[in-house]
Write an enzyme that holds these catalytic residues in place. Structure first.
Site, short mmCIF file in Angstrom:
data_model
loop_
_atom_site.label_atom_id
_atom_site.label_comp_id
_atom_site.label_asym_id
_atom_site.label_seq_id
_atom_site.Cartn_x
_atom_site.Cartn_y
_atom_site.Cartn_z
N GLU A 172 -6.49 -6.74 -7.26
CA GLU A 172 -5.86 -5.45 -7.57
C GLU A 172 -4.75 -5.52 -8.61
O GLU A 172 -4.24 -4.49 -9.03
CB GLU A 172 -5.25 -4.84 -6.28
N HIS A 222 -6.73 -6.26 -0.80
CA HIS A 222 -5.62 -5.37 -0.47
C HIS A 222 -4.70 -5.99 0.58
O HIS A 222 -3.48 -5.98 0.45
CB HIS A 222 -6.17 -4.03 0.03
N SER A 260 0.83 -1.19 0.00
CA SER A 260 0.00 0.00 0.00
C SER A 260 0.87 1.26 0.00
O SER A 260 1.67 1.45 -0.91
CB SER A 260 -0.96 -0.03 1.20
#
Length: 704
Positions: A627, A655, A544
């Site tokens: 993702e 995530h 992230s």
């Protein structure tokens, strides 16, 4: 596995994609119950399963607003949802654990069973996107303390369950077709209150009908993951009252719900953080210090006897993690750790109106992710740098504490590396800290290759944000590991009224990313100055925001010799690849160049794709299938220029990856990657033969 966003209302908060078959309740009972504590020897080498199979409760970064346990009305017990991963079955065991707080009686399981309940997010206007993190709401106590209500998921649907303390079986008390959240009891104990979003389910059904004639591609799409729209925001959240006698539920207003819970007088500002009401009606809450800076610093506000009392000093300023009233209007204040205070947590006691200000009882580098009041004692979850989460009882008068529940007593047998907290100030005056772990057999004068883990460092040094970089396993392999705490954002950004406005400041010349990297660079220098790190062998990792820092580091520094990221990437394609809602936000709200524009100068400091022609740092990508599409531009560009890059895509992940089998695979692959590229060591595991052959080929191609 290909996932569809919604095929029926059962998706309605796609809370859990089914993993492999679960263990039986009997097997889970055996796995969940901690064994009797043994003498701590710390002699056995650590293994990957020691970390993956830890018994956990709550989430890594719990706060007082999201507690990991609940205390009974009489202060005798705590209740929590205990979970334990099983890599073999690629599943979890869950149980409701009753913990006596006397520190002498053994904890017991009241219920065993259920599936992983996944927390959902609503990013950039789309809805119902799984986060990969578990829902960790603890059981809630009936007013008389005789039973607990909690969420449990079976066969893909979450329901409300109830269990008594008398040893009787747990029972399911709802038969919902939508997802419940935020459980609470009515004051009289006759009803349970919970929230739902039924309009989500209604819009799912409408989207199913729309598909018969094709979907209009608009800002409902989260196209990085889904080939269909998601329900539109705003979506109303209903408060439901379930009558336990009849089994019937009805929708009630927020005022009705507050009255049912006995909280009608407990009013706080909408922006209040931590809050507390005293037995005599005193109020304490945390809110923005300046009304025109809602994202800026916060301040403790106190009212006693209808009078506002000014609180001054550091105890009254952020970061305040929790507030509790006890006795004759005595207030306990838990001040959390942050980048500016070196990650140190402190507990204060204050009698507003009687004493001039709060008095500090103790301060620690330990992480206290949440506390609850039990009579005159404070019960807190606690993690040390080398110890997983436990429950402890604090004596507020002295600050002394004792463990009342240790879910993992056998972890004391594991040999661990020493952890030291380093604090520093970079060249721009920005303060932060990191936790440096050295190999268990480190000797004076030895210099180890260094691995950077990011981007929040608190408590148990497990695997960084996302738990993909096993710090103690790396240390056992001979690496030093610096777990880096990102610094506070710049004052100019903090002063902005919205996140978009703050982000616009940060992407101007990538000042926000530059601020984080400059602080990290100073931290590496601090570790090197201790004489325990080989400055020529530094690897970097991140998920992230940490992955974005890795990108910036590879583009703007020659310090790093190998890298691994868990999400990817900030590149020009993200403006359209993530979906129209995201694109509109980052272009119109943040200042990214629009799709089709020549934005190379904007992207030069950050994008891997734009800089692929000269990037040669070996890069491993471990990406979720939810993702990975936004990584395709960077991966293709790096491959086109013979950069040593490899990408793995993990099915049924988001995530934060939650499959135990995937975490086990990622642990091993990450260590093998650094061994190969930093140390020139090749795994002799036959299962890695093809992998090592590919890496040799990457090394040869990148050397041309």
């Amino acid at each position: 596995m290909v996932k569809h966003l919604i095929g029926s209302a059962a998706l309605g908060l796609i809370s859990c994609w089914t993993m492999a078959a679960h263990a039986t309740p009997m097997a889970c009972s055996e796995r969940l119950l901690p064994p009797p504590p043994e003498a701590a020897t710390g002699q056995r080498p650590i293994a990957a399963r020691d970390l993956i199979e830890l018994r956990d409760f709550g989430m890594m970064f719990d706060t007082a607003k999201r507690p990991s346990f609940s205390v009974s009305p009489d202060g005798r017990y705590a209740a929590l949802i205990l979970r334990r991963a099983d890599p073999e079955s690629d599943s979890y065991c869950f149980g409701v654990m009753l913990v006596p707080l006397d520190g002498r009686t053994r904890a017991r399981l009241l219920d065993v069973g259920g599936e992983f309940i996944q927390a959902m997010t609503d990013p950039y206007g789309v809805t119902g996107v799984p986060s990969g993190l578990p829902v960790t709401e603890p059981p809630v106590w009936s007013p008389d303390g005789s039973s607990l209500a909690y969420l449990r998921r079976d066969k893909g649907q979450t329901q409300i369950w109830q269990v008594g303390l008398d040893g009787g079986p747990a029972k399911q008390v709802t038969n919902l077709t939508t997802e419940p959240r935020s459980l609470a009891w009515s004051k009289d104990g006759r009803s349970l209150l919970f929230t739902t979003r039924r309009m989500f389910d209604a819009q799912v059904a409408e989207i199913d009908r729309e598909g018969r004639s094709g979907y209009l591609y608009d800002d409902r799409f989260w196209s990085v993951a889904y080939a269909r729209p998601t329900p539109r925001l705003p979506l109303a959240t209903e408060i439901n009252a379930l009558d336990l006698a009849s089994g019937k539920s009805r929708i009630v207003t927020s005022d009705d719900a507050a009255a049912m819970k006995g909280e009608a007088a407990a009013r706080f500002p909408e922006d209040a953080g931590a809050t507390a009401i005293s037995p005599t009606g005193g109020r304490a809450w945390v809110a923005s210090e300046h009304a025109d800076m809602p994202r800026g610093p916060t301040l403790l506000r106190v009212e006693v006897g209808g009078k506002k009392i000014v609180c001054s000093g550091e105890a009254c300023r952020e970061p305040i993690a929790g507030l509790w009233w006890t006795g004759q209007d005595t207030l306990f204040i838990l001040r959390g750790g942050n980048a500016d205070n070196g990650g140190r947590t402190a507990l204060y006691r204050w009698r507003p109106g009687v004493e001039p200000g709060p008095r500090r009882l103790f301060e620690t580098e330990d992480f206290l992710p949440g506390c609850g009041l039990a009579a005159a004692a404070l019960i807190c979850a606690r993690e040390t740098a080398t110890g997983p989460r436990v429950l402890v009882r604090f004596d507020p008068a002295t600050g002394r504490n004792a463990v009342v529940f240790d879910p993992n007593p056998e972890f004391a047998q594991v040999q661990l590396g020493k952890v030291e907290r380093l604090t520093w100030t970079d060249r721009d005056g920005v303060r932060t800290y990191g936790d440096l772990t050295l190999p268990p057999d480190h000797r004076a004068g030895e210099r180890h290759p260094l691995i950077i883990v990011q981007y929040i460092s608190r408590g148990f040094q497990r695997g960084g944000q996302g738990d993909e970089y096993p710090i103690q396993l790396l240390a056992a392999r001979g690496y030093a590991v610096l777990n880096f705490q990102w610094p506070a954002e710049a004052p100019e950004a903090a002063a902005k009224a919205s996140d978009d406005a703050a982000q616009r400041v940060k992407v101007r010349n990538w000042s926000g990313r530059r601020r984080i990297f400059t602080a990290l660079d100073a931290g590496i220098d601090t570790a090197i100055a201790k004489g325990v790190v080989n400055p020529e062998l530094v690897g970097i990792t991140g998920l992230s925001d940490g992955a974005s820092t890795v990108q910036f580091a590879l583009n703007n520094s020659t310090r790093f010799k190998a890298a691994i990221i868990s999400t990817c990437c900030d590149d020009p394609n993200v403006v359209f690849n993530a979906g129209p809602g995201y694109g509109n936000t980052v272009v119109n709200g943040v200042g990214y160049p629009p799709a089709g524009a020549d934005g190379r100068e904007f992207w030069r400091a950050q994008s891997l794709a734009v800089n692929a022609v000269h990037l040669r740092v070996p890069l491993l990508m471990n990406l979720p299938d939810g993702e990975f599409r936004i990584a395709q531009e960077a991966f293709a560009a790096l491959k086109a220029h013979n950069a040593p890059v490899e990408m793995y895509v993990y099915p049924d992940e988001w995530h934060t990856k939650n499959h135990p089998a995937h975490r086990l695979a990622i642990y091993g692959r990450n260590i093998a990657w650094f061994d190969f590229w930093l140390l020139g060591l090749e795994s002799d595991d036959p299962s890695r033969a093809a992998e090592i052959a590919r890496w040799r080929a990457l090394r040869a191609a990148s050397a041309k």
